[in-house]
Scaffold this motif. Structure first.
Motif, short mmCIF file in Angstrom:
data_model
loop_
_atom_site.label_atom_id
_atom_site.label_comp_id
_atom_site.label_asym_id
_atom_site.label_seq_id
_atom_site.Cartn_x
_atom_site.Cartn_y
_atom_site.Cartn_z
N MET A 1 11.80 -3.54 -4.44
CA MET A 1 12.83 -2.82 -3.45
C MET A 1 11.98 -1.95 -3.29
N LEU A 2 11.85 -0.70 -4.03
CA LEU A 2 10.68 0.59 -4.57
C LEU A 2 9.79 0.17 -3.79
N THR A 3 8.52 -0.97 -3.79
CA THR A 3 8.19 -1.14 -3.60
C THR A 3 7.61 -1.02 -2.23
N HIS A 4 8.42 -2.30 -1.77
CA HIS A 4 8.55 -2.75 0.00
C HIS A 4 9.18 -1.40 -0.23
N ILE A 5 9.71 -0.34 -0.32
CA ILE A 5 10.16 0.89 0.42
C ILE A 5 9.24 2.00 0.89
N PHE A 6 8.22 2.16 -0.64
CA PHE A 6 7.18 3.15 -0.25
C PHE A 6 5.72 2.42 0.48
N ASN A 7 5.99 1.03 0.34
CA ASN A 7 4.96 0.04 1.25
C ASN A 7 4.65 0.68 2.64
N HIS A 8 3.43 1.14 2.93
CA HIS A 8 3.53 2.12 4.48
C HIS A 8 2.20 0.34 4.97
N ASP A 9 2.12 -0.21 4.46
CA ASP A 9 1.35 -1.05 5.59
C ASP A 9 2.16 -1.89 6.63
N PRO A 10 1.96 -2.03 8.05
CA PRO A 10 3.20 -2.64 8.97
C PRO A 10 2.76 -3.92 8.95
N MET A 11 1.41 -4.52 7.87
CA MET A 11 1.66 -6.62 8.23
C MET A 11 2.52 -6.61 6.20
N ASP A 12 3.12 -5.80 6.08
CA ASP A 12 4.45 -6.12 5.00
C ASP A 12 4.50 -7.85 6.06
N LYS A 13 5.05 -8.81 5.16
CA LYS A 13 5.69 -10.02 4.61
C LYS A 13 6.70 -10.01 4.59
N MET B 1 4.63 8.09 -10.05
CA MET B 1 4.96 6.45 -8.58
C MET B 1 5.96 7.73 -7.60
N VAL B 2 6.66 8.38 -7.79
CA VAL B 2 7.74 9.37 -6.96
C VAL B 2 6.77 10.35 -5.70
N ASN B 3 5.98 11.09 -6.97
CA ASN B 3 5.23 12.06 -6.44
C ASN B 3 4.75 11.79 -5.44
N ASN B 4 3.70 10.41 -5.54
CA ASN B 4 3.45 9.77 -4.77
C ASN B 4 3.65 9.28 -3.61
N ASN B 5 4.81 9.21 -3.16
CA ASN B 5 5.33 7.94 -2.70
C ASN B 5 4.45 6.51 -2.56
N GLU B 6 4.61 6.28 -3.45
CA GLU B 6 4.12 4.51 -3.12
C GLU B 6 3.72 4.39 -4.79
N LEU B 7 4.17 3.61 -4.77
CA LEU B 7 4.56 2.22 -6.06
C LEU B 7 3.29 1.70 -6.03
N ASN B 8 2.35 0.62 -4.80
CA ASN B 8 1.54 -0.10 -4.88
C ASN B 8 0.34 0.75 -5.84
N GLY B 9 0.28 2.16 -5.60
CA GLY B 9 -1.18 3.44 -6.37
C GLY B 9 -0.60 3.04 -7.87
N SER B 10 0.49 2.75 -8.29
CA SER B 10 0.38 3.14 -9.86
C SER B 10 0.39 1.48 -10.91
N LYS B 11 -0.53 1.50 -10.98
CA LYS B 11 -1.15 -0.08 -12.19
C LYS B 11 0.03 -0.27 -13.07
N THR B 12 0.60 0.51 -13.68
CA THR B 12 1.60 0.24 -14.89
C THR B 12 2.49 0.23 -14.15
N ILE B 13 2.82 0.00 -13.61
CA ILE B 13 4.05 -0.52 -13.18
C ILE B 13 3.85 -2.33 -11.79
N VAL B 14 3.42 -1.70 -10.29
CA VAL B 14 3.18 -3.32 -10.17
C VAL B 14 1.62 -3.79 -9.76
#
Length: 235
Positions: A151-163, A99-112
């Motif tokens: 919170m970590l999901t939000h921080i690592f989210n690079h989508d500019p359309m994040d609501k 999760m940390v090395n990818n810098n993106e929680l959204n890519g980890s199906k185990t977590i989110v």
């Protein structure tokens, strides 16, 4: 005699007026609003995963990136320790490192995972697997772990359309606060005296209200970015 009576009357009137004016005087609230910027000093001194994650996102390629990634993993693993939650099987260190090395929680199906509901995606956090003492029954993650993961999901989210946007309230007063955030949705945030707390809200316009000790605070905010609000009483 008449002059003495008049002087006495004026003196009493002046005294009563000054006391009334003193009572009506309320303490002023000092508000400071800033965009959230994480410094290396913050990342070095903190024990909060959100601060280190924010620093890594804002400073890609930093010379001490590997060091802060390791620190972030250690904090997440400590919060996810089975010693604190004996009935929960925590996620493995390998999953956290990925999760940390990818810098993106959204890519980890185990977590989110995202579950659609009324056309609005809702984050579902799976911090833990099956409890060792109850086969076939999934253990629920703690509220703290849910909040940290969101919170970590939000921080690592690079989508500019994040609501969503992140609001951090720093309470510099000596009184506990209950901050009401009212708008298209309603939130309550408890902030301890001389402490801080954060919340994720849907982007939009909100009225923030609270009592800072005996002083009333009310402010209209257009929240479309992560912000930090510091509240205190003027000396």
């Amino acid at each position: 005699m008449k002059k003495i009576f008049v002087l006495l009357f004026l003196s009493l009137f002046a005294l009563g007026f000054s006391q009334k004016k003193k009572k009506s005087k309320t303490k002023a609230i000092v508000e400071k609003e800033t965009l959230i910027i994480y410094t290396e000093a913050d990342a070095e001194s903190t024990k909060e995963a959100r601060v280190i994650a924010g620093f890594l996102k804002q400073n890609p390629g930093h010379a001490k990136t590997d060091y802060y990634k390791k620190k972030l993993i250690e904090i997440i693993m400590a919060d996810n320790s089975p010693a604190a939650k004996p009935t929960i099987t925590p996620m493995s260190k390998k999953e956290v490192e990925k999760m940390v090395n990818n810098n993106e929680l959204n890519g980890s199906k185990t977590i989110v995972s995202n579950t659609p509901e009324a056309s609005i995606p809702e984050r579902t956090v799976n911090y833990a697997g099956v409890g060792s003492s109850s086969a076939g029954k999934k253990a629920e993650p703690s509220e703290k772990n849910k909040k940290t993961a969101a919170m970590l999901t939000h921080i690592f989210n690079h989508d500019p359309m994040d609501k969503e946007a992140y609001v951090n309230i720093k309470n510099r007063s000596k009184c506990n606060l209950i901050v009401k955030i009212s708008g298209k949705k309603y939130y309550n945030l408890d902030v301890p005296a001389s402490g801080q707390n954060f919340i994720l809200v849907d982007k939009g316009e909100y009225v923030l209200t609270t009592m800072v000790c005996d002083a009333k605070y009310s402010s209209l905010k257009k929240i479309n970015k992560d912000i930090e609000i510091e509240l205190n009483l003027r000396d």
